[in-house]
Scaffold this motif. Structure first.
Motif, PDB file in Angstrom:
ATOM      1  N   TYR A 156       0.809  -1.227   0.000  1.00 22.82           N
ATOM      2  CA  TYR A 156       0.000   0.000   0.000  1.00 22.82           C
ATOM      3  C   TYR A 156       0.843   1.278   0.000  1.00 22.82           C
TER       4      TYR A 156
ATOM      5  N   VAL B 291       2.864   0.352   8.614  1.00 18.19           N
ATOM      6  CA  VAL B 291       2.271   0.961   9.809  1.00 18.19           C
ATOM      7  C   VAL B 291       2.880   0.368  11.081  1.00 18.19           C
TER       8      VAL B 291
ATOM      9  N   CYS C  15      -3.288   2.053  12.855  1.00 21.69           N
ATOM     10  CA  CYS C  15      -4.206   1.174  12.129  1.00 21.69           C
ATOM     11  C   CYS C  15      -5.492   1.086  12.945  1.00 21.69           C
ATOM     12  N   SER C  16      -6.634   1.295  12.305  1.00 22.95           N
ATOM     13  CA  SER C  16      -7.900   1.277  13.055  1.00 22.95           C
ATOM     14  C   SER C  16      -8.175  -0.110  13.636  1.00 22.95           C
ATOM     15  N   LEU C  17      -7.683  -1.152  12.997  1.00 19.79           N
ATOM     16  CA  LEU C  17      -7.882  -2.501  13.538  1.00 19.79           C
ATOM     17  C   LEU C  17      -7.044  -2.693  14.797  1.00 19.79           C
TER      18      LEU C  17
ATOM     19  N   ASN D 220      -2.579  -7.461  12.592  1.00 21.69           N
ATOM     20  CA  ASN D 220      -2.919  -6.039  12.776  1.00 21.69           C
ATOM     21  C   ASN D 220      -3.359  -5.816  14.236  1.00 21.69           C
TER      22      ASN D 220
ATOM     23  N   CYS E 171     -11.532  -2.317   9.632  1.00 22.65           N
ATOM     24  CA  CYS E 171     -10.564  -1.452   8.948  1.00 22.65           C
ATOM     25  C   CYS E 171     -11.327  -0.246   8.415  1.00 22.65           C
ATOM     26  N   GLU E 172     -10.870   0.947   8.761  1.00 22.09           N
ATOM     27  CA  GLU E 172     -11.579   2.166   8.356  1.00 22.09           C
ATOM     28  C   GLU E 172     -11.523   2.395   6.844  1.00 22.09           C
ATOM     29  N   VAL E 173     -10.599   1.739   6.167  1.00 26.46           N
ATOM     30  CA  VAL E 173     -10.478   1.893   4.704  1.00 26.46           C
ATOM     31  C   VAL E 173     -11.388   0.882   3.996  1.00 26.46           C
ATOM     32  N   HIS E 174     -11.275  -0.378   4.369  1.00 30.47           N
ATOM     33  CA  HIS E 174     -12.022  -1.425   3.655  1.00 30.47           C
ATOM     34  C   HIS E 174     -13.514  -1.423   3.958  1.00 30.47           C
TER      35      HIS E 174
ATOM     36  N   GLU F 170     -10.848  -7.884   4.535  1.00 30.34           N
ATOM     37  CA  GLU F 170     -11.225  -6.855   5.512  1.00 30.34           C
ATOM     38  C   GLU F 170     -12.464  -6.090   5.057  1.00 30.34           C
TER      39      GLU F 170
ATOM     40  N   CYS G 261      -5.302   4.587   2.616  1.00 29.32           N
ATOM     41  CA  CYS G 261      -5.133   4.414   4.062  1.00 29.32           C
ATOM     42  C   CYS G 261      -4.340   5.631   4.564  1.00 29.32           C
TER      43      CYS G 261
ATOM     44  N   HIS H  62      -2.957   6.186   7.244  1.00 29.11           N
ATOM     45  CA  HIS H  62      -1.779   5.819   8.052  1.00 29.11           C
ATOM     46  C   HIS H  62      -0.608   5.431   7.143  1.00 29.11           C
ATOM     47  N   MET H  63      -0.896   4.624   6.140  1.00 29.68           N
ATOM     48  CA  MET H  63       0.157   4.240   5.180  1.00 29.68           C
ATOM     49  C   MET H  63       0.720   5.490   4.486  1.00 29.68           C
TER      50      MET H  63
END
Ligand code: 13P
Ligand code: SF4
Length: 342
Positions: free
Chosen positions: A63, A99, A124-126, A152, A209-212, A236, A294, A296-297
């Motif tokens: 990512y 991350v 990471c939100s997870l 994660n 996961c806030e992205v998926h 995810e 993402c 964070h990435m």
């Protein structure tokens, strides 16, 4: 560690030539104008020089931004591949372009190495969705059920889990325990995907996961109707998205599926830098780009990598009270994975 040259951190071009830079441009030519790639040249040169000075290796998750992934990474891959590379490498310094939990996993597996994460805010939100106390409470509520944690997670959560897994091996790890029920934390959607493919009763946790979680099945149907694209989704994503996809798997699984299917058009239902990064390996495939980045990435940048290598900071350390148990949890995953593939 090797002694540092006085030129440390200056824009030396000893290790990286203009020819090499132009050659690498071929991998990103469809993604950015040459002028933009050229703007990275001095920083890439400086990073290459520092890598040599520090005996350092740069690991980049699938990512990461293309200029990192194709410009300075020595190893590219999913979270499992990067953890393995950190453990096997003979480098003194590991720069994790990913991350925080990935850098922690690298440090657990390579405790003698200096592990750098260029921006420690890359979370990471997870991993933030569950604490060690939450795991203890789950154990108390389900006595006897082993705990499998997704990679994660923080080192503190790994320390109170039995074995960890990635999305590439979650099903195999859970089944390898031979137990009728397993607590699986923290991703509820990956848990749902595993539950659909096994007879083991999965006790999930409500992390996402806030992205998926943003992708929808309606979005996939639109792509399919308008473009007939081959749809690949990360587990995810929600169960509705998983059901609407042609293939569900980890980031490395998606690459393998693309290699097999060689579709004319594909859409990767995952972090959108991934399509950018793999597109050069599949020139005959047109990648449609639903863009969920993402955040964070994205915190990892070339200038951040350069500063981390120059200053040998920020360094990732694992609290002594959790390190041995967290390391054992990750090592059990590698032992199981090896046993399953041997
Ligand atoms: P992989 O394990 O597939 O690399 O995924 C890690 C991740 O954070 C996905 O969002
Ligand atoms: Fe975490 Fe999701 Fe980002 Fe992966 S994409 S690092 S799971 S927030």
């Amino acid at each position: 560690m090797r002694a540092l040259a006085p030129s440390l951190g200056t824009m030396t071009r000893l290790d990286y030539t203009r020819d090499e830079h132009s050659r690498r441009y071929g991998r990103v030519a469809r993604l950015m104008p040459e002028m933009e790639w050229d703007a990275h040249f001095d920083t890439v040169c400086a990073i290459e020089a520092l890598k040599r000075e520090r005996n350092a290796i740069v690991l980049a998750h699938n990512y990461q931004r293309p200029e990192i992934f194709h410009g300075v990474a020595d190893v590219q891959g999913d979270s499992l591949a990067l953890a393995g590379a950190a453990a096997r490498s003979r480098a003194d310094v590991v720069v994790m372009c990913g991350v925080h939990f990935m850098a922690e996993t690298a440090k657990l597996l390579a405790p003698q190495k200096t592990v750098l994460l260029p921006d420690t805010r890359a979370g990471c939100s997870l991993a933030d969705a569950i604490t060690a106390d939450d795991v203890r409470a789950l154990r108390a509520a389900h006595p006897g059920a082993p705990v499998v944690c997704y990679v994660n997670t923080s080192a503190a959560v790994k320390a109170v889990s039995d074995v960890c897994c990635t999305s590439a091996n979650a099903l195999e790890i859970i089944e390898s325990l031979g137990e009728p029920e397993v607590i699986f934390v923290p991703d509820q959607f990956l848990a749902a995907w595993v539950a659909k493919h096994t007879r083991v009763r999965i006790i999930p946790w409500a992390g996402r996961c806030e992205v998926h979680e943003r992708f929808t099945a309606a979005e996939i149907e639109d792509y399919r109707r308008d473009t007939q694209a081959f749809v690949l989704a990360h587990p995810e994503c929600s169960p509705e998205v998983q059901s609407a996809a042609d293939y569900v798997g980890s980031t490395s699984g998606m690459i393998a599926a693309l290699r097999q299917a060689r579709p004319a058009r594909a859409v990767l239902i995952t972090e959108c830098s991934m399509a950018d990064n793999v597109s050069s390996a599949f020139p005959e495939t047109e990648f449609l780009r639903p863009c969920n980045l993402c955040p964070h990435m994205q915190r990892i940048t070339l200038t951040g990598i350069h500063a981390a290598l120059r200053d040998l900071s920020p360094v990732i350390e694992i609290e002594r009270s959790v390190a041995p148990a967290a390391r054992a949890c990750v090592q059990r995953m590698f032992e199981q994975t090896y046993r399953l593939t041997a």
